[in-house]
Design an enzyme around this catalytic site. Structure first.
Site, mmCIF file in Angstrom:
data_model
loop_
_atom_site.group_PDB
_atom_site.id
_atom_site.type_symbol
_atom_site.label_atom_id
_atom_site.label_comp_id
_atom_site.label_asym_id
_atom_site.label_seq_id
_atom_site.Cartn_x
_atom_site.Cartn_y
_atom_site.Cartn_z
ATOM 1 C CG ASN A 70 69.440 46.222 49.151
ATOM 2 O OD1 ASN A 70 68.619 46.868 49.819
ATOM 3 N ND2 ASN A 70 69.684 44.948 49.348
ATOM 4 N NE ARG A 103 65.754 43.393 49.126
ATOM 5 C CZ ARG A 103 65.982 43.158 50.396
ATOM 6 N NH1 ARG A 103 66.934 43.792 51.032
ATOM 7 N NH2 ARG A 103 65.281 42.260 51.043
ATOM 8 C CG HIS A 142 64.118 35.934 51.162
ATOM 9 N ND1 HIS A 142 63.911 35.091 52.219
ATOM 10 C CD2 HIS A 142 65.049 36.818 51.561
ATOM 11 C CE1 HIS A 142 64.682 35.455 53.239
ATOM 12 N NE2 HIS A 142 65.386 36.508 52.857
ATOM 13 N NE ARG A 161 64.445 38.505 60.441
ATOM 14 C CZ ARG A 161 64.527 38.589 59.116
ATOM 15 N NH1 ARG A 161 63.629 38.017 58.351
ATOM 16 N NH2 ARG A 161 65.512 39.247 58.566
ATOM 17 N N GLY A 179 72.113 27.600 52.533
ATOM 18 C CA GLY A 179 71.620 26.625 51.548
ATOM 19 C C GLY A 179 72.697 26.219 50.560
ATOM 20 C CD GLU A 180 74.366 30.262 47.277
ATOM 21 O OE1 GLU A 180 75.563 30.603 47.182
ATOM 22 O OE2 GLU A 180 73.420 31.056 47.090
ATOM 23 C CD GLU A 199 68.224 38.252 47.272
ATOM 24 O OE1 GLU A 199 67.164 38.707 47.696
ATOM 25 O OE2 GLU A 199 69.159 37.911 48.017
#
Ligand code: AMP
Length: 406
Positions: free
Chosen positions: A7, A95, A184, A245, A336-337, A388
């Site tokens: 990446n 990626r 994503h 953002r 989220g996790e 990912e």
């Protein structure tokens, strides 16, 4: 089969080497601050005799080629490296951020693919150029290994026109490809598949909302395995509130800023991308710090969290409508996790939609997949760690095998 996942960012190269037969990570790490006075190289992996190794060093890395060379040296280092020679690497998976409308799935990289990624530079001026540099370098360093591109945008290419078109003059879409693309995608696809595995059902039978909350954040509505809407747009600025953002704002705000404050396009771009979101609302873009501040009684932090979670909740409602029925909701990525408070606040009051969390499960600490919905909840709510890099490696393997079968 050993697959190297790369990446490449504007000043960094992240890498992970997978042994696909034995389902294990052989090495991972990152070259950071490339081109700056002091760069940083971190490496974790297994040594030739199977011991875990970790290395972190300040270095001077002038450019991406030097960075990649240093990474390869580490991978084949007689004392540290998990492999003995570069030739052990069967393929390199990259990626690539923006595939535009040209790519609906993972693809082997050839000259045409490189030209198409280059053509999409206006859509992702900060990301596609370094991605191309990474591809060029590994093509030279691994001349015998196929190079594969996995696009952030590809999973969202099934979104129907009614959801991807902006209500702007149609020529802007036809001639300049101004539309929603979404990002994503690798993460949304990965956690959706993991959710189906966990539930023992085919993805094609399920309607899901996947909620990726990291530094960048986005949601996807997935109907019978296919993405039908997502919150990020032509760029990753649209949608949810993020670390720095803004996410959705009235499109007229930039004109107001220009008129009233004399701000230039560049200033406004910086304001919306780097100084807004959590950072703009309460001074820090790091969710752990925001939560600590809120716990210490900081009003701005509490308000920022309310704005953050309200946006998620609003999109859950919107995507419920888009999907018409919902089976599963998945939270993933750093926030989220790991942040039960955010999951709780985002799902509060959604009992009417059949979404009900189990407080204890939500707050429980457990590795791997966690089910946090209550037994009464119609919708099953899961926390699934994203990966990912693994998904890129799996995709790379899949396209190579397809070629072998053909
Ligand atoms: P990512 O981009 O997926 O690495 O996620 C980064 C975000 O996850 C940052 O805002 C972190 O503060 C947040 N994060 C990581 N660990 C935790 C945690 N234990 N609790 C709350 N937020 C976390």
């Amino acid at each position: 089969m050993k697959i190297l996942v790369i990446n490449t960012g504007s000043s960094s190269i992240k890498y992970e080497l997978f042994d696909m037969e034995h389902h294990r990570v052989m090495a991972s790490g990152m070259a950071e601050k490339i081109g700056e006075d002091t760069s940083l190289l971190t490496h974790k992996g297994i040594s030739p005799n199977g011991d875990p190794v970790e290395k972190m060093e300040d270095a001077v890395i002038a450019d991406h080629l030097e960075g990649m060379n240093r990474i390869v040296q580490l991978l084949v280092d007689p004392d540290l490296g998990p492999i003995q020679a570069k030739s052990e690497i069967s393929a390199v998976g990259h990626r690539v951020v923006h595939g535009g409308e040209a790519f609906h799935s993972t693809t082997i990289i050839d000259k045409k693919v490189i030209a198409a990624i280059r053509k999409n530079i206006p859509l992702a001026p900060l990301h596609n150029p370094p991605n191309l540099v990474g591809i060029e370098i590994t093509t030279t360093l691994f001349p015998d290994a196929p190079q594969v591109a996995v696009f952030d945008t590809a999973f969202h290419q099934t979104i129907p026109m009614k959801a991807f078109l902006y209500a702007l003059p149609l020529e802007l879409y036809r001639e300049k490809k101004v539309r929603r693309y979404g990002f994503h995608g690798t993460s949304h696809a990965y956690v959706a598949e993991r959710a189906a595995d966990y539930l023992g059902q085919s993805l094609a039978e399920l309607n899901l909302i996947t909620i990726h909350l990291g530094n960048g954040a986005s949601m996807a509505a997935i109907k019978r395995g296919k993405c039908v809407d997502t919150t990020m747009g032509m760029t990753p600025l649209e949608g949810l509130v993020m670390g720095s953002r803004s996410g959705d704002v009235d499109p007229a705000i930039p004109f107001f800023l220009s008129d009233q404050l004399g701000m230039s396009f560049k200033d406004i771009d910086g304001l919306l991308n780097k100084d807004s979101g959590l950072k703009g609302l309460c001074g820090t873009n790091d969710m752990r710090e925001v939560l600590e501040k809120k716990d210490a009684g900081d009003d701005r932090a509490r308000m920022a969290l309310e704005v953050y979670c309200y946006r998620i909740k609003k999109y859950i409602g919107a995507y419920f409508a888009a999907l018409e029925s919902l089976d599963v909701m998945v939270f993933t990525a750093g926030i989220g996790e790991n942040a039960p408070y955010i999951r709780e606040l985002s799902c509060s009051g959604l009992n009417g939609l059949g979404i009900e969390l189990d407080r204890e499960q939500n707050h429980g600490v457990r590795e791997g997949i966690k089910e946090i919905s209550s037994p009464k909840s119609h919708v099953r709510v899961l926390v699934i760690p994203t990966n990912e890099e693994l998904k890129i490696a799996q995709e790379t393997k899949r396209v190579l095998q397809n070629i072998l079968v053909k």
